[in-house]
Design a protein around this motif. Structure first.
Motif, short mmCIF file in Angstrom:
data_model
loop_
_atom_site.label_atom_id
_atom_site.label_comp_id
_atom_site.label_asym_id
_atom_site.label_seq_id
_atom_site.Cartn_x
_atom_site.Cartn_y
_atom_site.Cartn_z
N CYS A 1 0.74 -1.60 -0.22
CA CYS A 1 -0.22 0.28 0.15
C CYS A 1 0.11 1.04 0.25
O CYS A 1 1.68 1.34 1.30
CB CYS A 1 -0.94 0.06 1.19
SG CYS A 1 -2.11 -1.23 1.64
N TRP A 2 1.28 2.15 -0.80
CA TRP A 2 1.31 3.29 -0.55
C TRP A 2 1.48 4.07 0.22
O TRP A 2 3.07 4.86 0.40
CB TRP A 2 1.18 4.23 -1.31
CG TRP A 2 1.38 4.74 -2.97
CD1 TRP A 2 0.66 4.55 -4.61
CD2 TRP A 2 2.91 4.30 -3.97
NE1 TRP A 2 0.68 3.99 -5.55
CE2 TRP A 2 2.59 4.36 -5.67
CE3 TRP A 2 3.64 4.66 -3.34
CZ2 TRP A 2 3.62 4.15 -6.52
CZ3 TRP A 2 4.95 4.40 -4.13
CH2 TRP A 2 4.50 4.09 -5.44
N ASP A 3 0.54 4.25 1.03
CA ASP A 3 0.46 4.93 2.54
C ASP A 3 0.55 4.45 3.54
O ASP A 3 0.31 5.08 4.74
CB ASP A 3 -0.37 6.04 2.22
CG ASP A 3 -0.37 6.83 1.15
OD1 ASP A 3 -0.34 7.52 0.74
OD2 ASP A 3 -1.74 6.88 0.18
N GLU A 4 1.40 3.36 3.28
CA GLU A 4 1.42 2.43 4.53
C GLU A 4 2.70 2.07 4.75
O GLU A 4 3.61 2.35 3.30
CB GLU A 4 1.05 1.33 5.18
CG GLU A 4 -1.04 1.41 4.83
CD GLU A 4 -1.15 1.80 6.18
OE1 GLU A 4 -0.44 1.53 7.36
OE2 GLU A 4 -2.00 2.02 6.65
N PRO A 5 3.71 1.70 5.81
CA PRO A 5 4.50 1.58 5.60
C PRO A 5 4.70 0.42 4.59
O PRO A 5 3.54 -0.79 4.60
CB PRO A 5 5.34 0.96 7.30
CG PRO A 5 4.61 1.42 8.01
CD PRO A 5 3.14 1.81 7.03
#
Length: 372
Positions: A272-276
């Protein structure tokens, strides 16, 4: 604690703490320790593939040797006589990892931690640090290692670190041990380190797009594995954070159709782009080996992207210029590495500890002089 303060701490203690990095790998721990201001004099590893990345990116020398064959004098000669000595290392963690269900005490690597303990006994450095997987705590060999430190009168601190809390862009838990003969010691908290949580997007979104099987011209490490026709269809059907359970049945692997395979959803997935990122393993360059699909490009992440998500700088060298790049070898070096940013956290924790010890010594000395 802000970034500028961290740099100043490192400068204050420069050349006061000298280190040897056992099981040094590609140099992730050494890179972080040096960035913190610790003078790493030597890295030791049995893997010839480690020599170039360790030496090309760090100031320390490299010794190709098994820790089992290492003698105290091999290390004592590299430590300056007037310095504070740090013995650091990450004994091979594969035997204790949750990813390795077949490892047993019959594996020779299981006992390498006791070789580390032997060298601690023989050299008696002022400082010791070790990084490994949390599961090591449950093993008798770790209790033996702790016993060695305690019998030698070290103050010991153990932390289970959630790497993303220290600004490392992946879900990764690690055991960090700090030990000191100078007094009580502890790891800096994320707030003291000045860390902020960071995401996949913030770290790799600016890299040039590539296709499966392609290599970016200006950075040979930014290359992605070839996909079979079936895996190409699978990744096209995958969405960030999703699983193979989202696919049409014709795409699902036979092993996942069985009752025993239905509990393993974290393979064949996209990040996911907006997760580590998920934990970067030695097989991160393969789409089917975990949630290692690129968030929107139809491929697994590249070798360079994996290194960046491990917190290596974007220009860290792993292979000599012009030499062939073997994905399995480089993937192993990257996946097995101590994240350099975690090495910096460890290094700055040690620097602060030494600074505090030196200040206390000066106060004690000044008080004794005043009372004389």
């Amino acid at each position: 604690m802000e970034r500028i303060e961290r740099i100043q701490i490192g400068k204050r203690a420069k050349r006061k703490v000298y280190a040897v990095d056992l099981f040094c790998g590609a140099g992730g721990l050494t890179y972080g320790l040096e960035k913190a201001g610790i003078d790493v004099r030597l890295g030791v590893d049995i893997d010839p593939a480690c020599e170039y990345p360790f030496s090309a990116n760090n100031a320390a020398k490299f010794l190709l040797k098994s820790v089992e064959d290492l003698k105290a004098e091999d290390l004592e000669r590299v430590f300056p006589k007037n310095g504070i000595r740090l013995l650091a290392g990450c004994a091979p963690c594969q035997t204790f990892s949750t990813y390795n269900q077949k490892a047993t005490p019959d594996d020779k690597r299981w006992w390498l931690l006791l070789q580390f303990a032997r060298l601690v006994e023989e050299i008696s450095p002022e400082l010791v640090t070790m990084e490994n997987v949390p599961r090591l705590q449950d093993q008798g060999v770790f209790e033996e290692f702790l016993g060695t430190l305690q019998n030698a009168k070290y103050h010991v601190h153990i932390d289970i670190v959630n790497c993303e809390e220290y600004g490392i862009p992946q879900h990764r838990q690690r055991l960090v041990l700090l030990a000191s003969k100078l007094g009580p010691i502890r790891l800096l908290s994320p707030g003291e380190f000045g860390a902020e949580r960071t995401t996949v997007r913030e770290n790799i979104a600016d890299l040039p797009p590539i296709r499966a099987g392609e290599m970016e011209e200006t950075d040979p490490l930014h290359q992605a594995s070839i996909l079979s026709d079936l895996n190409r269809k699978r990744i096209e059907a995958s969405k960030p954070g999703g699983t193979w359970r989202d696919w049409q049945k014709t795409l699902v692997a036979d092993c996942h159709k069985k009752k025993t395979g239905k509990t393993y959803p974290s393979v064949y997935g996209r990040m996911c782009w907006d997760e580590p990122a998920p934990t970067i393993t030695t097989q991160f360059f393969g789409f089917g080996n975990g949630r290692f699909g690129h968030p929107d490009q139809n491929r697994a992440i590249s070798l360079r992207e994996g290194a960046i998500l491990q917190s290596f700088p974007k220009d860290y060298e792993f292979v000599p210029p012009g030499q062939p790049i073997y994905k399995k070898t480089v993937g192993r070096l990257i996946g097995n590495a101590v994240p350099p940013r975690l090495g910096e956290v460890i290094g700055l924790s040690i620097i602060r500890h030494v600074d505090t010890w030196m200040k206390n010594r000066r106060r004690t000395s000044a008080g004794a002089s005043a009372n004389a």
